[in-house]
Structures are given as C-alpha cells and as structure tokens.
Enzyme design. Sequence first.
Site, PDB file in Angstrom:
ATOM      1  N   ASP A  16      61.399 -22.461  29.153  1.00 41.51           N
ATOM      2  CA  ASP A  16      61.176 -22.488  30.596  1.00 41.51           C
ATOM      3  C   ASP A  16      62.244 -21.651  31.283  1.00 41.51           C
ATOM      4  OD1 ASP A  16      59.958 -23.174  32.975  1.00 41.51           O
ATOM      5  OD2 ASP A  16      61.050 -25.068  33.173  1.00 41.51           O
ATOM      6  N   HIS A  35      63.571 -20.375  44.818  1.00 45.39           N
ATOM      7  CA  HIS A  35      63.809 -21.685  44.197  1.00 45.39           C
ATOM      8  C   HIS A  35      65.267 -21.821  43.782  1.00 45.39           C
ATOM      9  CE1 HIS A  35      63.256 -25.257  41.748  1.00 45.39           C
ATOM     10  NE2 HIS A  35      63.779 -24.621  40.714  1.00 45.39           N
ATOM     11  N   GLU A  65      57.285 -29.384  39.074  1.00 51.27           N
ATOM     12  CA  GLU A  65      57.655 -27.981  39.223  1.00 51.27           C
ATOM     13  C   GLU A  65      56.376 -27.174  39.011  1.00 51.27           C
ATOM     14  OE1 GLU A  65      61.120 -27.096  36.768  1.00 51.27           O
ATOM     15  OE2 GLU A  65      62.400 -27.892  38.371  1.00 51.27           O
ATOM     16  N   GLU A  98      54.484 -24.070  38.147  1.00 55.92           N
ATOM     17  CA  GLU A  98      54.883 -22.891  37.375  1.00 55.92           C
ATOM     18  C   GLU A  98      53.654 -22.204  36.765  1.00 55.92           C
ATOM     19  OE1 GLU A  98      58.205 -23.357  34.790  1.00 55.92           O
ATOM     20  OE2 GLU A  98      59.017 -25.096  35.876  1.00 55.92           O
ATOM     21  N   ASP A 139      55.940 -28.690  35.226  1.00 54.75           N
ATOM     22  CA  ASP A 139      57.134 -29.114  34.501  1.00 54.75           C
ATOM     23  C   ASP A 139      57.705 -30.359  35.199  1.00 54.75           C
ATOM     24  OD1 ASP A 139      59.477 -29.241  33.023  1.00 54.75           O
ATOM     25  OD2 ASP A 139      60.468 -27.653  34.159  1.00 54.75           O
ATOM     26  N   ARG A 170      64.695 -35.892  38.607  1.00 53.36           N
ATOM     27  CA  ARG A 170      65.887 -35.232  39.167  1.00 53.36           C
ATOM     28  C   ARG A 170      67.154 -36.054  38.993  1.00 53.36           C
ATOM     29  NH1 ARG A 170      64.054 -30.243  39.134  1.00 53.36           N
ATOM     30  NH2 ARG A 170      62.185 -29.988  40.417  1.00 53.36           N
ATOM     31  N   GLN A 174      68.159 -35.718  35.357  1.00 55.75           N
ATOM     32  CA  GLN A 174      68.588 -34.328  35.177  1.00 55.75           C
ATOM     33  C   GLN A 174      69.976 -34.089  35.766  1.00 55.75           C
ATOM     34  OE1 GLN A 174      65.940 -31.591  37.165  1.00 55.75           O
ATOM     35  NE2 GLN A 174      67.111 -29.779  36.587  1.00 55.75           N
ATOM     36  N   LYS A 183      63.440 -33.625  31.596  1.00 58.18           N
ATOM     37  CA  LYS A 183      62.251 -32.784  31.610  1.00 58.18           C
ATOM     38  C   LYS A 183      61.372 -32.925  30.365  1.00 58.18           C
ATOM     39  CE  LYS A 183      64.098 -29.225  34.655  1.00 58.18           C
ATOM     40  NZ  LYS A 183      62.917 -28.889  35.478  1.00 58.18           N
ATOM     41  N   THR A 221      55.239 -32.173  29.852  1.00 60.20           N
ATOM     42  CA  THR A 221      54.953 -30.915  30.540  1.00 60.20           C
ATOM     43  C   THR A 221      53.445 -30.745  30.473  1.00 60.20           C
ATOM     44  OG1 THR A 221      57.036 -29.996  29.726  1.00 60.20           O
ATOM     45  CG2 THR A 221      55.429 -28.431  30.609  1.00 60.20           C
ATOM     46  N   THR A 245      60.008 -22.794  38.399  1.00 62.68           N
ATOM     47  CA  THR A 245      59.363 -23.222  39.638  1.00 62.68           C
ATOM     48  C   THR A 245      59.119 -22.036  40.551  1.00 62.68           C
ATOM     49  OG1 THR A 245      60.647 -25.241  39.456  1.00 62.68           O
ATOM     50  CG2 THR A 245      59.546 -24.845  41.560  1.00 62.68           C
ATOM     51  N   GLU A 274      62.601 -29.513  46.861  1.00 55.47           N
ATOM     52  CA  GLU A 274      62.721 -28.497  47.910  1.00 55.47           C
ATOM     53  C   GLU A 274      61.939 -28.890  49.160  1.00 55.47           C
ATOM     54  OE1 GLU A 274      62.570 -24.253  46.064  1.00 55.47           O
ATOM     55  OE2 GLU A 274      61.651 -25.651  44.650  1.00 55.47           O
TER      56      GLU A 274
END
Length: 400
Positions: free
Chosen positions: A111, A118, A184, A186, A218, A222, A225, A238, A242, A331, A345
């Site tokens: 990834d 981003h 995310e 993607e 993804d 948070r 992470q 993560k 996925t 992302t 975001e």
Amino acid sequence: MTTWPDLPPDTGFGPDNLPYGVFSTPGTAPRTGVAIGDAVLDLAAATGDDAHATGSLNAFLARGPRAWSELRARLTAWFTDEAHRGAVEPHLVPRSEVTLHLPVEVADYVDFYSSQHHAENLGRMFRPDSAALTPNWKHLPIGYHGRSGTVQVSGTPVVRPRGQRKAPTEELPTFGPSRRLDIEAEVGFVVGAPSGLGRPVPVRAFPDHVFGVCLVNDWSARDIQAWEYVPLGPFLGKSFLTSVSPWVVPLAALEAARVAPPVRDVPVLPYLDDAGAGSWGLDLTLEVRLNGELVSCPPFGGLYWTAAQQLAHLTVNGASLRTGDLYASGTVSGPGKDQRGSFIELSWGGTEPLTLADGSTRTFLEDGDEVTISATAPGTGGGRISLGEVTGRVEAARAP
Ligand code: MN
C-alpha cells in the site's frame, strides 16, 4: 460499437469495459466471468479454456499482455458481431443471479501513500509543528508491505478490530474495540506477468506487468495505528481487513482515462523519471457513500506518483513480482473538503463531525454503518465505464 446483447443506458459495462471477475451460481464452482451490461459471460464455458475454471484470474493473468489483448479482441468480436450470437448467448448469466468472489489469489500486498493532499492533511493533524510533508515524500513513493491473506472481496463483513489504544491524553494503553474505525478510498493495481528476482522493472514496463485496476478500501483503526506505528509503520491497525471490488478493469479499457500526472516540483532520480514513458495518470472519479449518502468524491487523476512509478520503486531493489501481487495507491484525497478519502480527514481528526441527511453526526464509523466506494472513468466509447464498487458493513467487535 453496437452490441447484440441489450445494454441498459449508461450501463458502465459496455464493450469498451469488459472487466474480469470470478463468479458462481447456486450449486456451481467459482469460475471466471466478464461483465457485459447486466450479464456475466461464463468465460470457462464459452472458451473451454481450463485457465478460466480455476476460481481465480491468476492462471490467465500469468500468460501476459499478448494473451490479455488477444482475448480482449475475441470478446469484442463476440459481442459486436451478430454472427457469434448463437454460440455466445447461451453462456450469458444475469448478474443478479451470481455471487461474486475474490477475483485474484493475492500474492503480495503493498500500500502506497501517493496523494499529496492526503499526506498533507495527515501531516497537519499529526505533526502540526513541522512541515506537512516528510522530507522524503517528493523523492520516493512511500509505501509499506501489508497482509495479503486478509484482502477480501466486497461485501465481506467488517468486524470491528480489538487492540491496544492510547489517546495522547492517556498515560497507559488500554485494550478493547477500536474507537476510531475508518476507511481509506484507494485504487488497486493487479500484477499479471511476474518479474525475476534481482531485475528491477522500469517505469516504461508498467503495462507489460500490470493487468488491471480495482477499487480498494483499506479499513484502518486510527487509534490502534497511532499507538503502534512508530517506528516501523502500519501493522495491526490495518491488517484486519482490506476489501477489493469484484471486477478487475483491464488497463486496455482505461486508454481514454490516461492523463498527464501533476507537475513534479522536485526533480526525481532517473529510475522514477516518467518523461517519455507515457502518461499513467488515470482520470478516475471515486464516490464514497456512507449508508447510501454521498459524502466524498475523491479525484484520482491528480495523484502525485503514478502506478508506473510505484511499480518501478517497489522493484528497484531487485524485489521480484508475482502473479497476483496487488498494490494500492494510498488514500485518494483532492484539495476540496468534499474530496477527502477518509473519515479522519472528513472529520478533521474527529474535531469536525459530519452531519448526515438524517440529522445524525459522524466522526468515525459506528457499528452497522455501511461504506461503499464506487468509481467511473472515461471510456474509449465516449461514455463512462464503471469500476463497480467495494462495500462493507461494520459489525460489532467479537469477544476474544
Ligand atoms: Mn492505505
């Protein structure tokens, strides 16, 4: 191009798309299919080729670009020439009757982090006192190796992960369900033809190895992470899931979507220089929906690093490619507030909740929430082709 199969208006799955997937009907084994309008062509039955009866696209992808373009030409002839109708039509199955499976047996999963908007948004949130971009960002496409075994097809339930979480205000970590579960949005690239160990793949060889494109969510916890990622990068925040879209759109279907990437304002090293290697920016428009409500439209065309540069970078040390390798863009976020590809975001780190149409608010995902990412691109036929969608519904954490 006119086709003998009846196509709904604005289908997105016309003869200029022809994406590949793996499908089954009740009581039958998964096999390769090609989407056309509201139908799937049973490729195993229509061709008699065992490669399409394996339950994944890998055997076909391994044959390489000449085989890919030969089959695409055959399919185009089949659907546009009435002479083939009698032989082909019996192998069309209504899409409403099929179950779609993971299209590719994923080999390695990588990834990236290639959207400047981003990366700057996250930099501003997490490192407010330093430059938004890290010093390496415009010199190399930043990425990490992920967990291929938990790449699953669209529709797979998203069980809220448990793990260690520690907010900046807390002294010690606690264990429990993630409180900051996120998406995310993607775009993924599927490798067909392998490469040899010790042989870097140059930017210009991108279409010799990459077969096509899918959508990727993804899923990211948070809080897990943020506590674990220093100094070795993303890990359990993560790797729990996925999700990918079931249809892989061949690069050949994206010829009209190719655009010049943005001007790079920092010179790149020669192995990443894509001048003269063709334009591999792709004008895809993503749409992110939460419980059916459109919350964001991330534009893919403005990504700073292209998939061709990402491939050159991930092999420049001699790492080899395998059939079924999947690498994702990172992302996708645009400059606008309504173009952000993650809830961290969209809610600015949870400080600016979104208000939804029903009056409720969101920062991160709640149990029962369903997120769907879809995308379209200009097709060679003048309309837009569809990349389908990747969806997932959040389920409550399970007791250990
Ligand atoms: Mn990601």
